[in-house]
Design a protein around this motif. Sequence first.
Motif, mmCIF file in Angstrom:
data_model
loop_
_atom_site.group_PDB
_atom_site.id
_atom_site.type_symbol
_atom_site.label_atom_id
_atom_site.label_comp_id
_atom_site.label_asym_id
_atom_site.label_seq_id
_atom_site.Cartn_x
_atom_site.Cartn_y
_atom_site.Cartn_z
ATOM 1 N N ALA A 38 0.840 -1.202 0.000
ATOM 2 C CA ALA A 38 0.000 0.000 0.000
ATOM 3 C C ALA A 38 0.871 1.247 0.000
ATOM 4 O O ALA A 38 1.880 1.322 0.693
ATOM 5 C CB ALA A 38 -0.917 -0.007 1.218
ATOM 6 N N GLU A 41 1.305 2.714 -4.989
ATOM 7 C CA GLU A 41 0.518 3.138 -6.146
ATOM 8 C C GLU A 41 0.450 4.662 -6.303
ATOM 9 O O GLU A 41 0.175 5.169 -7.384
ATOM 10 C CB GLU A 41 -0.902 2.554 -6.056
ATOM 11 C CG GLU A 41 -1.815 3.207 -5.043
ATOM 12 C CD GLU A 41 -1.630 2.782 -3.594
ATOM 13 O OE1 GLU A 41 -2.537 3.037 -2.805
ATOM 14 O OE2 GLU A 41 -0.583 2.214 -3.236
ATOM 15 N N THR A 79 -4.660 3.888 -1.618
ATOM 16 C CA THR A 79 -5.838 3.036 -1.682
ATOM 17 C C THR A 79 -6.575 3.065 -0.347
ATOM 18 O O THR A 79 -5.956 3.148 0.703
ATOM 19 C CB THR A 79 -5.409 1.589 -1.982
ATOM 20 O OG1 THR A 79 -4.767 1.579 -3.248
ATOM 21 C CG2 THR A 79 -6.574 0.642 -2.015
ATOM 22 N N GLY A 83 -9.055 -1.954 -0.007
ATOM 23 C CA GLY A 83 -8.209 -2.542 -1.039
ATOM 24 C C GLY A 83 -6.862 -3.017 -0.537
ATOM 25 O O GLY A 83 -5.980 -3.345 -1.318
ATOM 26 N N THR A 84 -6.690 -3.042 0.790
ATOM 27 C CA THR A 84 -5.429 -3.503 1.363
ATOM 28 C C THR A 84 -5.676 -4.695 2.287
ATOM 29 O O THR A 84 -6.751 -4.847 2.851
ATOM 30 C CB THR A 84 -4.737 -2.380 2.165
ATOM 31 O OG1 THR A 84 -5.590 -1.968 3.231
ATOM 32 C CG2 THR A 84 -4.413 -1.187 1.279
ATOM 33 N N LEU A 96 -1.312 -4.613 -1.322
ATOM 34 C CA LEU A 96 -2.504 -4.257 -2.100
ATOM 35 C C LEU A 96 -3.186 -5.520 -2.600
ATOM 36 O O LEU A 96 -2.520 -6.497 -2.946
ATOM 37 C CB LEU A 96 -2.143 -3.385 -3.298
ATOM 38 C CG LEU A 96 -1.777 -1.938 -3.015
ATOM 39 C CD1 LEU A 96 -1.448 -1.215 -4.328
ATOM 40 C CD2 LEU A 96 -2.894 -1.215 -2.302
ATOM 41 N N ALA A 100 -8.390 -3.287 -4.827
ATOM 42 C CA ALA A 100 -7.907 -1.909 -4.686
ATOM 43 C C ALA A 100 -8.465 -1.027 -5.804
ATOM 44 O O ALA A 100 -8.641 -1.466 -6.944
ATOM 45 C CB ALA A 100 -6.382 -1.883 -4.717
ATOM 46 N N SER A 101 -8.724 0.210 -5.445
ATOM 47 C CA SER A 101 -9.182 1.210 -6.413
ATOM 48 C C SER A 101 -8.987 2.576 -5.787
ATOM 49 O O SER A 101 -8.678 2.691 -4.606
ATOM 50 C CB SER A 101 -10.656 0.991 -6.770
ATOM 51 O OG SER A 101 -11.460 1.168 -5.622
#
Length: 126
Positions: A38, A41, A79, A83-84, A96, A100-101
């Motif tokens: 995490a 991203e 995230t 999502g984690t 992640l 995730a989004s």
Amino acid sequence: MSFVLTEGAVLQCSHGGRTSLTTGNPTVTVKGHGVVTAGAEVGFQFGAADRPVPGMIAPCPVRTPDGSSPLPCTIAAPTTPAGTAKKLMVGGTPVLLDTASGVTVSSPAPGTWSVADPGQTILEAI
């Protein structure tokens, strides 16, 4: 349970851009590919046809209002916890998951991003 993202996972933006993650954390690997933790991203760019990025599969088509310059999506914030992973961590940071989004920044058309392919189908986590 959801699949853990690894190097090679494909992210997509809501405008149609698709890019494969080119790095992962080598501390934990799945078939030789590091998992993605995490926060990794944040700042990820999808790339444009005339401004490609490593791993780009399909460009994000967003451009300036006059069309003169590309403005591909960039992941803006970490995230959400949904999502984690809750239990699988690397160095104290959750990995992640394929759920995730988040939000992308690209003016004038901000969007969202999601996972198109986690990069592996072996390791799952909650």
